[in-house]
Design a protein around this motif. Structure first.
Motif, PDB file in Angstrom:
ATOM      1  N   LYS A  12       0.761  -1.300   0.093  1.00 38.40           N
ATOM      2  CA  LYS A  12      -0.129   0.055  -0.080  1.00 38.40           C
ATOM      3  C   LYS A  12       0.938   1.319   0.111  1.00 38.40           C
ATOM      4  CE  LYS A  12      -3.954  -2.645   2.002  1.00 38.40           C
ATOM      5  NZ  LYS A  12      -4.701  -2.332   3.114  1.00 38.40           N
ATOM      6  N   TYR A  52     -12.246  -2.452  -4.024  1.00 42.49           N
ATOM      7  CA  TYR A  52     -12.713  -2.897  -2.605  1.00 42.49           C
ATOM      8  C   TYR A  52     -14.149  -2.841  -2.450  1.00 42.49           C
ATOM      9  CZ  TYR A  52      -8.155  -2.788  -0.318  1.00 42.49           C
ATOM     10  OH  TYR A  52      -6.856  -3.258   0.119  1.00 42.49           O
ATOM     11  N   HIS A  55     -16.619  -3.680   0.377  1.00 44.03           N
ATOM     12  CA  HIS A  55     -16.663  -2.822   1.677  1.00 44.03           C
ATOM     13  C   HIS A  55     -17.459  -1.449   1.505  1.00 44.03           C
ATOM     14  CE1 HIS A  55     -13.963  -5.467   3.508  1.00 44.03           C
ATOM     15  NE2 HIS A  55     -12.838  -5.250   2.717  1.00 44.03           N
ATOM     16  N   PHE A  59     -18.061   2.284   7.036  1.00 41.43           N
ATOM     17  CA  PHE A  59     -17.592   3.774   7.566  1.00 41.43           C
ATOM     18  C   PHE A  59     -16.149   3.777   7.085  1.00 41.43           C
ATOM     19  CE2 PHE A  59     -15.670   0.761  10.746  1.00 41.43           C
ATOM     20  CZ  PHE A  59     -14.362   1.397  10.909  1.00 41.43           C
ATOM     21  N   PHE A  60     -15.287   2.934   6.768  1.00 41.67           N
ATOM     22  CA  PHE A  60     -13.880   3.316   6.524  1.00 41.67           C
ATOM     23  C   PHE A  60     -13.637   3.161   4.674  1.00 41.67           C
ATOM     24  CE2 PHE A  60     -13.977  -1.528   7.236  1.00 41.67           C
ATOM     25  CZ  PHE A  60     -13.790  -1.997   6.126  1.00 41.67           C
ATOM     26  N   LEU A  64     -10.614   4.339   2.788  1.00 35.26           N
ATOM     27  CA  LEU A  64      -9.593   3.164   2.223  1.00 35.26           C
ATOM     28  C   LEU A  64      -9.283   3.618   0.612  1.00 35.26           C
ATOM     29  CD1 LEU A  64      -8.289   0.562   2.419  1.00 35.26           C
ATOM     30  CD2 LEU A  64     -10.536  -0.520   1.837  1.00 35.26           C
ATOM     31  N   ARG A  88      -0.809 -14.192   4.062  1.00 34.32           N
ATOM     32  CA  ARG A  88      -1.785 -13.456   5.099  1.00 34.32           C
ATOM     33  C   ARG A  88      -1.163 -13.564   6.549  1.00 34.32           C
ATOM     34  NH1 ARG A  88      -6.564 -11.405   3.058  1.00 34.32           N
ATOM     35  NH2 ARG A  88      -7.422 -11.609   4.797  1.00 34.32           N
ATOM     36  N   THR A  94      -5.629  -7.892  10.173  1.00 33.18           N
ATOM     37  CA  THR A  94      -6.108  -6.503   9.643  1.00 33.18           C
ATOM     38  C   THR A  94      -5.862  -5.329  10.466  1.00 33.18           C
ATOM     39  OG1 THR A  94      -7.847  -7.999   8.560  1.00 33.18           O
ATOM     40  CG2 THR A  94      -7.984  -5.441   8.511  1.00 33.18           C
ATOM     41  N   ARG A 108       2.258  -6.098   9.346  1.00 29.91           N
ATOM     42  CA  ARG A 108       1.378  -5.086   9.892  1.00 29.91           C
ATOM     43  C   ARG A 108       1.804  -4.474  11.301  1.00 29.91           C
ATOM     44  NH1 ARG A 108      -4.070  -7.755   7.178  1.00 29.91           N
ATOM     45  NH2 ARG A 108      -3.894  -6.476   5.288  1.00 29.91           N
ATOM     46  N   ASP A 115      -5.424   1.105  11.016  1.00 31.25           N
ATOM     47  CA  ASP A 115      -6.301   0.100  10.435  1.00 31.25           C
ATOM     48  C   ASP A 115      -6.323   0.193   9.025  1.00 31.25           C
ATOM     49  OD1 ASP A 115      -6.326  -0.919  12.888  1.00 31.25           O
ATOM     50  OD2 ASP A 115      -8.414  -0.529  13.236  1.00 31.25           O
ATOM     51  N   THR A 116      -6.345   1.344   8.379  1.00 34.65           N
ATOM     52  CA  THR A 116      -6.701   1.606   6.909  1.00 34.65           C
ATOM     53  C   THR A 116      -5.067   1.610   6.271  1.00 34.65           C
ATOM     54  OG1 THR A 116      -8.415   2.851   7.414  1.00 34.65           O
ATOM     55  CG2 THR A 116      -7.270   3.082   4.998  1.00 34.65           C
ATOM     56  N   ASN A 118      -2.605  -0.183   6.625  1.00 32.44           N
ATOM     57  CA  ASN A 118      -2.014  -1.650   7.222  1.00 32.44           C
ATOM     58  C   ASN A 118      -1.011  -2.237   6.376  1.00 32.44           C
ATOM     59  OD1 ASN A 118      -3.773  -2.510   5.700  1.00 32.44           O
ATOM     60  ND2 ASN A 118      -5.041  -3.631   6.883  1.00 32.44           N
ATOM     61  N   HIS A 121      -1.799  -5.796   1.066  1.00 26.11           N
ATOM     62  CA  HIS A 121      -3.118  -6.529   0.784  1.00 26.11           C
ATOM     63  C   HIS A 121      -2.760  -7.806   0.481  1.00 26.11           C
ATOM     64  CE1 HIS A 121      -6.845  -8.090  -1.188  1.00 26.11           C
ATOM     65  NE2 HIS A 121      -5.807  -8.340  -2.277  1.00 26.11           N
ATOM     66  N   GLY A 122      -3.221  -8.865   0.937  1.00 32.12           N
ATOM     67  CA  GLY A 122      -3.389 -10.148   0.427  1.00 32.12           C
ATOM     68  C   GLY A 122      -4.630 -10.685  -0.047  1.00 32.12           C
TER      69      GLY A 122
HETATM   70  N1  LIG Z   1     -11.943  -1.272  10.806  1.00 29.87           N
HETATM   71  C1  LIG Z   1     -11.497  -0.869   9.865  1.00 29.87           C
HETATM   72  N2  LIG Z   1     -10.851   0.525   9.862  1.00 29.87           N
HETATM   73  C2  LIG Z   1     -10.164   1.206   8.970  1.00 29.87           C
HETATM   74  N3  LIG Z   1      -9.852   0.209   7.687  1.00 29.87           N
HETATM   75  C3  LIG Z   1     -10.190  -0.888   7.750  1.00 29.87           C
HETATM   76  C4  LIG Z   1     -11.088  -1.679   8.756  1.00 29.87           C
HETATM   77  N4  LIG Z   1     -11.278  -3.087   8.308  1.00 29.87           N
HETATM   78  C5  LIG Z   1     -10.816  -3.140   7.165  1.00 29.87           C
HETATM   79  N5  LIG Z   1      -9.902  -1.924   6.700  1.00 29.87           N
HETATM   80  C6  LIG Z   1      -9.328  -1.741   5.546  1.00 29.87           C
HETATM   81  O1  LIG Z   1      -9.859  -2.373   4.368  1.00 29.87           O
HETATM   82  C7  LIG Z   1      -8.874  -3.221   3.904  1.00 29.87           C
HETATM   83  C8  LIG Z   1      -9.849  -4.390   3.500  1.00 29.87           C
HETATM   84  O2  LIG Z   1     -10.437  -5.253   4.614  1.00 29.87           O
HETATM   85  P1  LIG Z   1     -10.459  -6.692   4.810  1.00 29.87           P
HETATM   86  O3  LIG Z   1     -11.711  -6.899   5.954  1.00 29.87           O
HETATM   87  O4  LIG Z   1     -10.812  -7.075   3.421  1.00 29.87           O
HETATM   88  O5  LIG Z   1      -8.973  -7.014   5.596  1.00 29.87           O
HETATM   89  P2  LIG Z   1      -8.040  -7.825   5.057  1.00 29.87           P
HETATM   90  O6  LIG Z   1      -8.512  -9.062   4.054  1.00 29.87           O
HETATM   91  O7  LIG Z   1      -7.130  -8.034   6.165  1.00 29.87           O
HETATM   92  O8  LIG Z   1      -7.331  -6.854   3.996  1.00 29.87           O
HETATM   93  P3  LIG Z   1      -6.791  -6.779   2.598  1.00 29.87           P
HETATM   94  O9  LIG Z   1      -7.989  -7.092   2.046  1.00 29.87           O
HETATM   95  O10 LIG Z   1      -6.318  -5.318   2.297  1.00 29.87           O
HETATM   96  O11 LIG Z   1      -5.777  -7.874   2.594  1.00 29.87           O
HETATM   97  C9  LIG Z   1      -8.154  -3.633   5.002  1.00 29.87           C
HETATM   98  O12 LIG Z   1      -6.857  -3.967   4.698  1.00 29.87           O
HETATM   99  C10 LIG Z   1      -7.852  -2.158   5.795  1.00 29.87           C
HETATM  100  O13 LIG Z   1      -7.149  -1.383   4.995  1.00 29.87           O
END
Ligand SMILES: Nc1ncnc2c1ncn2[C@@H]1O[C@H](COP(=O)(O)OP(=O)(O)OP(=O)(O)O)[C@@H](O)[C@H]1O
Length: 156
Positions: A12, A52, A55, A59-60, A64, A88, A94, A108, A115-116, A118, A121-122
Motif C-alpha cells: 500500500k 474494494y 466494503h 465507515f472506512f 480506504l 496473510r 487486519t 502489519r 487500520d486503513t 496496514n 493487501h493479500g
Molecule cells: N475497521 C477498519 N478501519 C479502517 N480500515 C479498515 C477496517 N477494516 C478494514 N479496513 C481496511 O480495508 C482493507 C480490507 O479489509 P478486509 O476486511 O478485507 O481485511 P483484509 O482481508 O485483512 O485486508 P486486505 O483485503 O487489504 O488484505 C483492510 O486491509 C484495511 O486497509
C-alpha cells in the motif's frame, strides 16, 4: 507435477513511500515466494473503488479508496504451495494494533500506521492472469501448474 498457488500482494502507498519498510517487505517476499511478476501502478478512484467493492457502505470505505489512490502501489504476483495463507500469515491481523500486541513481528505490526494504512493487501483468491497483468482476474481455489506453465509464467 509441481503445484503452485499464486496470490496477489499489494504493497500500500504509505509502505511504498517508506524505504525501510519497502526493502524489508521485498526481502520477505523474495525469500519466501517465487516472484512471478512485479509492477508499480497508480490506482485511480474507479479501480480502487472496484477493487474494494465488497466494503461499499462501510465507515472506512471512502477513507480506504482515498488512501489507495494517494500514491503508487506495488503489485506482486507471488507463488508458493500455500501462497494465500502464508502471505496473510506474514501480514498478520487486519488491525495493526491487534498485530502489535499479538504478533509484533508480523509486517502489519511492524510497519502499519492505522487500520486503513496496514501495509499490504493479500488476496483471498488465487491470482490468475499470466497474459496481461493490466487486467486483474481472480478465480477461487489454487492454480495447478505443470512445469511448462511454470516456465511460461516465469518469463512474463
Ligand atoms: N475497521 C477498519 N478501519 C479502517 N480500515 C479498515 C477496517 N477494516 C478494514 N479496513 C481496511 O480495508 C482493507 C480490507 O479489509 P478486509 O476486511 O478485507 O481485511 P483484509 O482481508 O485483512 O485486508 P486486505 O483485503 O487489504 O488484505 C483492510 O486491509 C484495511 O486497509
Amino acid at each position: 507435477m509441481q503445484k503452485l498457488q499464486l496470490t496477489l500482494a499489494i504493497i500500500k502507498p504509505h509502505a511504498v513511500k517508506n524505504p525501510v519498510a519497502l526493502s524489508f517487505i521485498r526481502n520477505v517476499i523474495k525469500n519466501k515466494f517465487v516472484v512471478v511478476k512485479t509492477k508499480r501502478v497508480s490506482l485511480d478512484k474507479e479501480a480502487a473503488g472496484k477493487f474494494y467493492n465488497e466494503h461499499v457502505g462501510k465507515f472506512f470505505y471512502n477513507r480506504l479508496v482515498t488512501f489507495m489512490t494517494s500514491g503508487s502501489v506495488d503489485l506482486h504476483i507471488i507463488g508458493h504451495v500455500d501462497a494465500i495463507s502464508l502471505w496473510r500469515r506474514l501480514l498478520g491481523p487486519t488491525s495493526v494494533y491487534k498485530g502489535q500486541f499479538q504478533e509484533p513481528y508480523c509486517l502489519r505490526g511492524m510497519f502499519g500506521i492505522s487500520d486503513t494504512r496496514n501495509v499490504a493487501h493479500g488476496s483471498d483468491f488465487s491470482f490468475y492472469n499470466w497474459h496481461n497483468t493490466d487486467e486483474v482476474l481472480y478465480r477461487k481455489g489454487p492454480i495447478i501448474f505443470n512445469d511448462h506453465l511454470f516456465e511460461h509464467v516465469r518469463k512474463l
